[in-house]
Each structure stands twice: as C-alpha cells, then as structure tokens.
Design an enzyme around this catalytic site. Structure first.
Site, PDB file in Angstrom:
ATOM      1  N   LYS A 123      -3.466  99.014 -26.257  1.00 49.15           N
ATOM      2  CA  LYS A 123      -4.491  99.294 -25.254  1.00 49.15           C
ATOM      3  C   LYS A 123      -3.841  99.655 -23.921  1.00 49.15           C
ATOM      4  O   LYS A 123      -4.213 100.646 -23.276  1.00 49.15           O
ATOM      5  CB  LYS A 123      -5.401  98.078 -25.091  1.00 49.15           C
ATOM      6  N   ARG A 181      -8.312  91.630 -20.407  1.00 49.22           N
ATOM      7  CA  ARG A 181      -8.404  91.906 -21.837  1.00 49.22           C
ATOM      8  C   ARG A 181      -7.038  91.784 -22.492  1.00 49.22           C
ATOM      9  O   ARG A 181      -6.015  92.058 -21.879  1.00 49.22           O
ATOM     10  CB  ARG A 181      -8.939  93.324 -22.087  1.00 49.22           C
ATOM     11  N   GLY A 230     -11.574  92.526 -31.440  1.00 54.58           N
ATOM     12  CA  GLY A 230     -12.343  91.299 -31.306  1.00 54.58           C
ATOM     13  C   GLY A 230     -11.612  90.025 -31.663  1.00 54.58           C
ATOM     14  O   GLY A 230     -12.178  88.937 -31.573  1.00 54.58           O
ATOM     15  N   MET A 252      -8.843  88.674 -30.254  1.00 55.88           N
ATOM     16  CA  MET A 252      -8.314  87.896 -29.129  1.00 55.88           C
ATOM     17  C   MET A 252      -9.310  87.953 -27.972  1.00 55.88           C
ATOM     18  O   MET A 252     -10.362  88.553 -28.074  1.00 55.88           O
ATOM     19  CB  MET A 252      -6.926  88.411 -28.746  1.00 55.88           C
ATOM     20  N   ARG A 255      -8.038 104.408 -28.333  1.00 53.34           N
ATOM     21  CA  ARG A 255      -7.091 103.984 -29.366  1.00 53.34           C
ATOM     22  C   ARG A 255      -7.415 104.754 -30.635  1.00 53.34           C
ATOM     23  O   ARG A 255      -8.521 105.283 -30.783  1.00 53.34           O
ATOM     24  CB  ARG A 255      -7.178 102.481 -29.624  1.00 53.34           C
ATOM     25  N   HIS A 262     -19.129  94.604 -34.021  1.00 52.89           N
ATOM     26  CA  HIS A 262     -17.960  93.887 -34.550  1.00 52.89           C
ATOM     27  C   HIS A 262     -17.954  93.897 -36.072  1.00 52.89           C
ATOM     28  O   HIS A 262     -16.924  94.158 -36.703  1.00 52.89           O
ATOM     29  CB  HIS A 262     -17.973  92.444 -34.026  1.00 52.89           C
ATOM     30  N   SER A 285      14.235 100.535 -68.591  1.00 48.13           N
ATOM     31  CA  SER A 285      12.962 100.292 -67.916  1.00 48.13           C
ATOM     32  C   SER A 285      12.947  98.839 -67.472  1.00 48.13           C
ATOM     33  O   SER A 285      13.157  97.935 -68.294  1.00 48.13           O
ATOM     34  CB  SER A 285      11.783 100.568 -68.855  1.00 48.13           C
ATOM     35  N   CYS A 295       8.314  99.185 -65.154  1.00 40.89           N
ATOM     36  CA  CYS A 295       7.010  99.189 -65.817  1.00 40.89           C
ATOM     37  C   CYS A 295       6.272  97.876 -65.623  1.00 40.89           C
ATOM     38  O   CYS A 295       5.211  97.679 -66.199  1.00 40.89           O
ATOM     39  CB  CYS A 295       7.163  99.479 -67.310  1.00 40.89           C
ATOM     40  N   TYR A 310      11.349 106.932 -61.920  1.00 43.65           N
ATOM     41  CA  TYR A 310       9.894 106.855 -61.970  1.00 43.65           C
ATOM     42  C   TYR A 310       9.438 105.408 -61.812  1.00 43.65           C
ATOM     43  O   TYR A 310      10.230 104.459 -61.929  1.00 43.65           O
ATOM     44  CB  TYR A 310       9.367 107.399 -63.308  1.00 43.65           C
TER      45      TYR A 310
END
Length: 928
Positions: free
Chosen positions: A48, A118, A127, A129, A362, A485, A817, A885, A905
């Site tokens: 902020k 704030r 909301g 804090m 923001r 909120h 694997s 896997c 993979y």
C-alpha cells in the site's frame, strides 16, 4: 504524549536510522532499503505504501502522508513491543511536514488536521490487519470543525467513528456493544439507517461510546491527538500477529517475518453531504475478467461503510450520473494506473465536496476465471508479454476453475423437484458450493476441520471471521456488495460466495434464518443443507448435484496452456488405470501415461474372485489356472489404454501391493466365522447344516491364508518386485497381457509405446532377475504372434538404496520413475497413513516440518536422493529418461524442483494435468 512536548522531540539525531518516509520521498526510501527492484520497495514500504509513493510521484491527487517502514515493525516486535530509537520523533517530525503541505495543524481546534492510520504489508491482506480513521478528533477539535464546516452532523458522525474504531481496534473493546448503542438510538429516534441519525443522535451516542470505553478499559478515551497516533501505530504493528492475520498468511503461504508498514494519511471525508462519496473500484471485472469498471460506492459515507458491508452499495457506473466531473477524472486516473502497473488495479477513492482523492491502489484480488481471462487479454492487448501472462495465473487458480459446477439442467431439475431458490443476490465469487448452514466462524472452522461441508452464513463478514471463511465451502451474506469484505476474501481463496441477499432474515443468536418465497415462509436452521451458485448469485434449499466443468470449452484457459506448452521443458504425463481416465488425461493435455497401477484392475468386481482364488492357491498349477483366466481381462484393460494413448508412451507398473490387500480383513473374517457358527445352532436339516459347514470351512481357509500372508510391516514386506521373484507366474501373466495387447492394437494401426516398470527394486540383482522373466515371456509372445513391438524396461525408485546405487541399477533399467509417496515414507521412516492421522499436522503447526512432505516434496532429504539418482543414473546411461509418478507430480513446488534437477516429465492425476502444464512453464520462466 502531549502536543507541547512533541515539538521538542521532533528532531532526528544525526546519523540515526530512518524509519519514516513522506509520500514524496520515494528516492530516500529506495536508498534506505538498497532497492534493486520494485519488490524490494514493496517489502520495505509495504504494498500500500509503495503504491502511494508511486501515485504521488505520478502527480495523482493523493492526500499527503507518510509511511513507517516494515523494518520498524520488525524492530518493534523484536524489542518486546517498544518503538525503536528515533521512530516516534520521526513520526512527529513527519506530521509537522504534513501540516505545512495541507495548511492545517494536528490538534489545533481552530484549523484541525485529521489523519488515518492503516496497515500495509508487502502482500495484500485485505481486512486482516488494523485501520483507524479520523485520528485527531477530540472534544476540542470537533467543536472547531463544526465552526469551520457548519455541519455538526458530519463532525459528530466522524467523531463517533473514531471512538468506535479506536475502542475496538486499539483498546480491545468488542465491537458489538458499540453497535448495540447505535441500534438502540436508531430505534429510539424511529429511523432505519445510520445516515438518518441527526447530529443530536450522534452526540448522545458519542457520550455513551466514551462511557463504554471507560467501563470496559478503566480509562478515558484519549483526547490527546498525538497519544491517539502513537497508540494507533502500536495497534497496527501488533495486528501483524493477530489471529486473523496469522490464519490468512497460513492459508495463502505468506511468510510471518515480513512485518507490516504503517501508513499515516491526511483524512479526506466522503461523509460531508450529498456532494461527497467514497468507494472501491476495480479497473476490470474481478469476477469474470471483463474489461469494464467494476465496483461500488456510497454517497455521504466513509470507506469502511463500503468494505464492511453494513450498507448495501451503489454500482460504480451510477457515479457517472451522480457526479459526472469526478467520474470523468476518476476514469482517466484508473486507466493511467492500470497501464502504469500493467495489471488490474483495485482502488479506493473519496470525493470531498466534489473533489476526487485517490486513497490507494493495488493489484486486485480476482477469481480464477478472471485471472485467466485478464492474463490472456492483457497479453493480446500488448500490455504484458506471454511470459508475464503465465506468471499472473497461479496453478491453484487453474485448479479452482476446474472445480465442480451446477449445470443448468441440474438447477432446472432442482426447481421442478422442490429445491426452491430462496435468494438471488450479488454473484460475488463464482463456483458451486453445497454444505450445511452455519452461522459463526468458529463453528464453520470446527465443522470444516471435522470433514463436514459447510456454508458460512452471516449478515456480513468481518476480518475476524477469516478462519471460518477459509474452512467453508461457500459464503452467504445478507448485506454487502461486490467489493465487501466477504466478496474480496472469497475471491482470494476461490470460495463461491453470494452477498447482499437482503431478503434473508438472518438470526445469528438463534442460529437460523428465514425468507418468504411467494406465500411460503421458509426456515433454514444450522445444519440444514443449502446450495449456492456464486456465478449467478442463486441460493437453493437442499443439496444440488455438481458436475465437472467442460474443459474443452474453456477458451482462455486452453490458450494460456498452449502458451505454457511452448515454454515448458518438463513433459506432463498422467497417472491412469482405466481407458476413461486415459481419455480424460489426453483431453487435458497429457503427453503419456506415467503410471498405470495394475492392482486397481484386480479389484474390479468381475475379477476379484479370480484374484482371490489365485492367492488362495497352494500349488503352482492352481495358481496358473487362475492366472490364465485373468490374462484375457488384463489384456483387454491394456488394449483400452493403448488405444486411448495412440502415439504416446504408457508405463505399466507390475503388481505392487501385498497380496493380503485382496482378501477380507482378519477381524472381518473372525466376525463372519463367529456368526456362521452361531447360526449352525439353529439349523435342523442336513442340507442347511452341510451348506453352513462348507461356508465355515471356506472362511477358515481364507483366514488361515490371511494369517500365512500377514506381516509385521507389510509395506516393507512381500510386495512389488519381491512378489515377482517369489511368484514369477504373476509377472509372466502381466507381461504377456501387456505385450499381447500391444501387438493386437498395433495390428489395428495404433502407434503403441509400452513401458514395463518394476516396483520397489532396491538391488540391481532384483532388476536382473525380473528382466530375465520379461525377456523370456517377450520372446515367447513375439514368436507366437510372428511380430514384435518395441518396449522399455525400467524401475521405480522408491527406496533409498535404489537412489544410492542408481548407477548400478541403470545398467539394467532403461528409465527411472520416482515413486515419491513410498520414497518419502522410506526416507523419513514414517508411515504416511499413521503420520497424517497421528502427528504430522502437529509437526507442521509447530514448525518442526515446514510442510507436509507427502503433499510437497521434501527438497532437502528426498530431493537430494532424487538429484543423486539423476546424476548417478545418467553417468551410466546418459540419455536415461526420468520422471516422477507419486502425488507430488501435481504439486507446483515439487514440479519446480523436478525442472531444477533435470527430470524429463512429471506424472499426476488427470485432473491436475492442466495445473502441471502451467507450473512447469512457470518453473522454466523462473529458472531458464
């Protein structure tokens, strides 16, 4: 601390660390934190604060202010909640600079300055804090402000807000007593809404509020403005470790050591009459991603009225009619902000007597669908690159988009069968949710942890409700709009939500709600089932069936995933045991089957009796007889898989689990035997007795076999490749079924690529022994068919010894694997089932383990074994193909690690294939 003393302490000693920065001191802040990029600035000033500094630099109408850094917060918390040296003096000095900028003085009754206080952490925590508005108001400045404005109602409304917020946030007085005072005064004055209360009403409320503070805390509400500022600063610092903030960070994976900044900003007032307003808006629709302004505002209100949901708001588009000049300026500014930050912005604004002020911006929270659409749209608009677009969407958001939904047919059927719609309100966060109604956060949390599906129902949610919101399947409120909120937090967590359902009369005290539908009064009590559609805003009585979304019609998602496929280095395969799973995996973009578990096929109803007969066999001949009957059904299974995966590899794991898993449990058998023997007492005919005795003998045979197969630790006993060695005929049947199936489908023009995988091998000699069986059966099958198919022979890496000797194993195995479920168990020396039910949650809560290692790959332990295997295996066989896997194959953090160590993979559930495709691309972008 008094105003008189503060002047003397305002000077900052030479060389002292700077904790406080004016909004126009961005260069100083960057130098103080040695910023290398904007993320460093955000970490230092909070998200902020950093954006307020940037908006100030851009010349936007930002009320002047200053930010106390996150470093100051951490220093305060480390010093047992004491301000670090120089911090308070710097705050006072900064206040004097603000006074010069605005031409008013803090605490001066003749020309008073008021400020807000704030929080502002690096990552947005809406909301979670604390915030305090109207700091600086007291009996004297309120009187002075009335003389200046001639509007006692506005002044007293603002003053009562300060006492209420300060009392609740800073002094720890519960909010409910304050609300009760307001409700009583409204009833006494015969009005329904807060805005209808007069100046005289607010004067009465203020005095009662002061008495409340005195009664609850044993001290007067502080009249000294600097004392208010000091206590508010401490409260914001302290709120970093408030319960709701901790719960939120735990749920979102935000670190606990970042701290919060404190933003002190000149107050501008949206509650100064009908030419004043306040609101929250998004530059794009955060629900579906449409490029349109989206938000809410209120005339004659302060910002908390909008986000708290205590008043139902007006849509932002109407501002163009109510205040056209301010709206035109607002549109120009928000367009500039989105282009500057190259992302959808969530802005707060206030209009004071027609003048627009920007209070914050923001990057806005958004639903999964909106995140994907925005990322694709912005890339196609040229605002961001494809690579940035891929990083804008989280794997969790892809998962959320593929969650179950209600079909139109389902809802139509529900209406027809009497599952009436009890409300239609704001579609705040999309998705289908079915659960039992609960009316408070603690119950939602308790029931959710117990495995119950719950819908949290509240008049409006507050930040303290976040633990219940996280546990709930859906959220329903009777007040609040799209930026309340409840809506913002629901979208953050991908939780379906319907807000502003005004027709619902919610009685929290009696844990019920009622609504009138037509001529019918419907009551819904705690524990009753409801269903809500966050995409349409509909709320249904009862349980509605859900269905899978249509993946192929998700145009933006598929486009994004095609971009991911262009960038990622890791292949994405799927774990699939049946053709329908393989077909789904292929639709979702899988490039092969990384694990087919043949034991799942054995549990099918038509073959389990044959499997049990094979296990019960006491001779090889009887075992072979049963296996001959299993051969055609196994072959048919594999043919279906090969057809579904035409042209792609299919890895089939030979039988893995202990044989006793295919038989009834010991306790179950003992109970059945006892019942049969009791029944024998009541039979009189010889036929009944003979039949019962035959059943007893059969159960006794099975019980004896279960006893013979029982092991102290079956997961480390006779299973996997050990079964192949002790009972090679099982492996012979499976290999024959695989290769015969491959030959059959090859004749039909299917491009088949079978790979045979041996589970649990820990010694190269085990692999050699099983390979002799595989090669012998292959030679027989090929001779009988007069043709061949190419196939690979490989090994799972599930025990540490396989990793330690991977160079030796690679002399036989053509691929590896990693079975990371068992590899984690054997590395940690813990049973997954026992650990997760007995102690693992406590381990993660106490920080003994950072995460559950069965959900997120343990890089330091299990990961080292994987890395070792890769290097040792490829030292023997340089082109050796390797993947994982286990369930980690669908976890983004684990996928990133697989990219880092050079696997070929990952293989995961078909439903997680899209997630893995995105996560693999993000790993490639991050690590190259």
């Amino acid at each position: 601390m008094s105003v008189l003393v503060s002047e003397e302490k305002a000077a900052t000693s030479s060389g002292q660390k700077q904790w406080v920065f004016l909004f126009n001191e961005l260069d100083k802040a960057e130098a103080a934190c040695n910023a290398k990029d904007w993320e460093d600035v955000r970490a230092f000033l909070g998200g902020k604060g950093a954006n307020l500094f940037e908006m100030t630099r851009l010349g936007l109408p930002v009320p002047p202010g200053f930010t106390v850094s996150t470093e100051a917060c951490n220093a305060y918390l480390a010093a047992n909640h004491e301000f670090p040296a120089g911090l308070w003096e710097q705050e006072v000095a900064a206040m004097h600079e603000i006074e010069k900028l605005v031409g008013r003085r803090f605490g001066d009754p003749s020309n008073p300055l008021f400020v807000s206080c704030r929080s502002g952490a690096k990552f947005s925590m809406p909301g979670m804090m604390d915030t305090v508005l109207n700091i600086g108001l007291n009996d004297e400045t309120a009187a002075g402000m009335i003389k200046l404005t001639g509007d006692p109602r506005f002044v007293y409304d603002s003053y009562r807000r300060l006492i209420q917020m300060f009392g609740s946030v800073v002094m720890g007085v519960a909010d409910e007593p304050f609300e009760e005072v307001i409700s009583e005064q409204k009833k006494k004055s015969g009005v329904k809404n807060d805005v209808d209360l007069t100046a005289e009403d607010w004067m009465v409320i203020i005095e009662r509020f002061k008495a409340l503070v005195k009664a609850y805390k044993g001290m007067d509400f502080p009249q000294d403005p600097y004392k208010q500022l000091e206590m508010a600063t401490r409260a914001v610092f302290n709120s970093w470790f408030g319960k709701r903030a901790i719960d939120y960070r735990n749920a979102t994976g935000i670190r606990h050591d970042l701290g919060t900044a404190v933003n002190i900003q000149t107050m501008v007032f949206g509650n100064m009459g009908d030419d004043s307003a306040t609101g929250v808006a998004f530059t794009r629709n955060p629900v579906d991603g449409t490029k349109e302004l989206y938000g809410d505002y209120l005339i004659n209100a302060q910002g908390e009225d909008v986000v708290a949901g205590i008043r139902n708001t007006l849509p932002i588009a109407r501002l163009k009619v109510d205040m056209p000049e301010a709206f035109a300026q607002f549109m120009e500014i928000v367009t500039k902000l989105e282009n500057h930050f190259q992302d959808m912005q969530d802005v707060e604004f206030t209009i004071e007597h027609g003048k627009l002020w920007m209070l914050q911006t923001r990057s806005g929270k958004r639903t999964a669908r909106a995140a994907i659409k925005m990322a694709v749209d912005m890339a196609e608009e040229g605002l961001i690159s494809k690579q940035v677009a891929l990083t804008r969407v989280t794997p969790e958001q892809v998962d959320q988009l593929l969650h179950p939904q209600f079909s139109a047919e389902t809802k139509a059927k529900a209406r027809k069968e009497g599952s009436m719609i009890v409300s239609k309100a704001v579609n705040a966060s999309p998705g289908a949710a079915v659960g039992m109604a609960v009316f408070d956060a603690d119950t939602a949390d308790e029931w959710g942890k117990a495995g119950k599906a719950v819908i949290m129902v509240r008049p409006e949610t507050k930040p303290d409700d976040v633990h219940g919101m996280i546990a709930a399947k859906g959220i329903l409120t009777s007040r609040g709009g799209a930026t309340s909120h409840a809506a913002v937090v629901a979208r953050q967590f991908g939780t379906p939500a319907v807000c502003g359902a005004e027709e619902l009369e919610i009685d929290v005290d009696h844990r019920m709600m009622h609504v009138v539908v037509g001529d019918t009064r419907v009551e819904i009590r705690e524990g009753d089932w409801i269903s809500l559609d966050g995409g349409t805003g509909e709320v249904f009585l009862g349980k509605l069936a859900t269905q899978e979304p249509d993946f192929e019609n998700e145009a933006e998602l598929n486009k994004l995933l095609r971009w991911a496929d262009e960038i990622r280095k890791l292949g994405v395969w799927a774990n699939a045991d049946y053709p329908k799973d393989a077909e789904r995996a292929r639709r979702y973009g899988a490039q092969g089957i990384g694990l087919c578990r043949t034991e799942h096929m054995f549990f099918e109803e038509d073959r389990l009796p044959i499997v049990q007969e094979m296990i019960m066999a006491t001779s090889r001949a009887r075992r072979l007889s049963a296996l001959e009957r299993l051969l055609p059904v196994q072959r048919h299974d594999f043919e279906g898989l090969f057809r579904a995966m035409d042209g792609l590899p299919v890895i089939i794991r030979l039988l893995d689990p202990p044989l006793h898993e295919f038989l009834p449990g010991y306790n179950e058998l003992v109970a059945d035997l006892t019942d049969l023997k009791v029944q024998l007492q009541h039979f009189h005919s010889l036929s009944e007795i003979d039949h019962a005795l035959a059943q007893v003998r059969q159960k006794e045979d099975i019980l004896n076999r279960v006893k013979a197969l029982s092991e102290a630790n079956p997961m480390l006993g006779l299973r996997g490749d050990r079964l192949s060695i002790v009972m090679p005929e099982i492996t012979e049947m499976q290999v024959r079924a695989i290769l015969e199936a491959a030959i059959h489908v090859k004749k039909d023009g299917i491009d088949v690529h079978p790979e045979i995988m041996v589970p649990l091998a820990g010694h190269v000699n085990e692999l050699k022994y099983v390979k002799e069986i595989v090669d012998r059966v292959a030679a027989e099958v090929f001779a009988e068919a007069g043709t061949t198919v190419d196939f690979k022979y490989g090994s799972m890496v599930e025990v540490p010894r396989a990793a330690l000797t991977a160079d030796q194993m690679a002399e036989v195995a053509e691929f590896y694997s990693f079975g990371t479920n068992d590899l984690t168990q054997t590395t940690f020396g813990m049973s997954r089932d026992d650990a997760e039910s007995k102690f693992l949650m406590e381990y993660t809560e106490k920080g003994i383990l950072p995460t559950n290692p069965f959900q997120q790959l343990d890089r330091d332990g299990v990961g080292k074994l994987i890395d070792m295997t890769v290097h040792l295996g490829r030292s023997t066989r340089p082109d050796m193909h390797m993947g994982i896997c286990g369930e980690h194959g669908g976890d983004p953090s684990s996928i990133e690690f697989c990219h880092m160590v050079g696997l070929n993979y990952v293989s995961c559930s078909p439903f997680r294939v899209p997630i893995a495709r995105l996560a693999a691309a993000q790993a490639a972008i991050k690590h190259g």
